[in-house]
Design an enzyme around this catalytic site. Structure first.
Site, PDB file in Angstrom:
ATOM      1  N   TYR A 117       3.879  -2.737  -4.598  1.00  0.00           N
ATOM      2  CA  TYR A 117       4.214  -2.509  -5.730  1.00  0.00           C
ATOM      3  C   TYR A 117       6.064  -2.885  -6.228  1.00  0.00           C
ATOM      4  CZ  TYR A 117      -0.302  -2.737  -7.581  1.00  0.00           C
ATOM      5  OH  TYR A 117      -2.307  -3.265  -7.273  1.00  0.00           O
ATOM      6  N   SER A 118       6.641  -3.832  -7.138  1.00  0.00           N
ATOM      7  CA  SER A 118       8.187  -3.597  -7.226  1.00  0.00           C
ATOM      8  C   SER A 118       8.706  -3.068  -5.508  1.00  0.00           C
ATOM      9  CB  SER A 118       8.029  -2.666  -7.924  1.00  0.00           C
ATOM     10  OG  SER A 118       7.078  -2.947  -9.549  1.00  0.00           O
TER      11      SER A 118
END
Length: 324
Positions: free
Chosen positions: A59-60
């Site tokens: 994530y990110s």
């Protein structure tokens, strides 16, 4: 907020898990919030009694774990007050060994996650889908070693075929290794294929179920054809996943029940999930404080048996999704 055991373990978690995918680097996805903008959500979650937080290394591209670690330390006074879950498999780099569930990648990835989270252990370490290119024996032994080393407390899996999950559990038990205690799978009013095999299997094994996308990427939270949110306008996958005639009937029923109770559609959809006997805690994303308020309120919303039946009646079997 009520607290429930994570599967059959002794660890207790809040009935709502806050998904941290929405917090990290806005450059990664249009709807992701910066660290400063994320803080009020963690504060509100803590005030409401939420103690369970789920992220992933991809994530990110790692920033979500960094933000998660810093914000939880800022909001909670003691490490024992919150439960952190993260995941491993998807690549963060271009190299041939930068992803998957090989022993090498798992060992590298867990240390990188611990550094980003700034923690000495991860409460729940989950494999982010099945890896068909790696022998399951290699994966399960590596994960067991992490538990024995104290880097990880519990192990979890995510969307895969029921036979793959059964194989992984069998390999762990036969070798005296640590089995999975949770299954994070795709489950909501618009996608219920997990009820065929995976959910009965989890019930039989005492595995806790942590549904992801409990609101079907927001489709269950708004009237049909409403594309007013940033994610609904930019999400390229939603049109391929949802939109059948049967789904329209389900959405109509969600709206009817919501109106009868004087609550939001999101509360009804989440409450339906929480009424399912195998569900431990749905993973809820929130980019507006109202989203978080709906999730907390859903934990207290009681639906009558006839309402549960009416919500489920229009569903028709569909191709499996979310195992890739």
């Amino acid at each position: 907020m009520d607290y429930v055991r994570l599967g059959t373990t002794g660890l207790k978690v809040s009935k709502i898990c806050l998904g941290m995918m929405s917090y990290g680097d806005p450059g990664w996805r249009d709807w992701v919030l910066s660290e400063a903008d994320s803080l009020p959500f963690i504060e509100s979650a803590a005030e409401a009694g939420i103690t369970f937080f789920d992220t992933a290394d991809m994530y990110s591209l790692g920033v979500s774990e960094e933000v998660t670690g810093r914000l939880l330390k800022e909001v909670f006074s003691r490490r024992e007050e919150y439960v952190v879950a993260t995941k491993v498999r998807f690549p963060l780099g271009e190299g041939p060994n930068d992803g998957g569930l090989s022993r090498g990648h798992i060992m590298d990835a867990v240390d990188a996650s611990l550094r980003r989270l700034d923690l000495d252990h991860i409460d729940l370490y989950q494999i982010h889908r099945f890896d068909p290119e790696t022998p399951i024996e290699e994966t399960m032994q590596a994960l067991d070693d992490l538990v024995r080393a104290g880097k990880v407390r519990y192990l979890g899996a995510s969307s895969m075929a029921a036979w793959q999950f059964a194989k992984a559990q069998h390999v762990a038990v036969m070798n005296g290794w640590t089995p999975f205690v949770t299954m994070q799978n795709h489950y909501n009013l618009l996608y219920r294929e997990e009820e065929r095999e995976m959910l009965p299997q989890c019930a039989d094994m005492g595995v806790g179920v942590l549904p992801w996308s409990p609101l079907a990427r927001g489709v269950l939270a708004r009237p049909p054809a409403d594309t007013s949110t940033t994610r609904s306008r930019s999400d390229q996958f939603t049109p391929h996943l949802f939109g059948s005639d049967e789904e329209a009937a389900i959405l109509d029923e969600v709206g009817r029940v919501a109106e009868a109770h004087g609550v939001s559609r999101a509360q009804v959809a989440l409450a339906w999930l929480l009424h399912q006997p195998t569900v431990t805690a749905p993973i809820v994303g929130a980019t507006k404080l109202a989203h978080l308020e709906d999730a907390v309120a859903a934990a207290d919303l009681v639906l009558e048996e006839q309402e549960l039946e009416a919500l489920g009646a229009p569903y028709q079997p569909r191709p499996t999704l979310g195992h890739e």
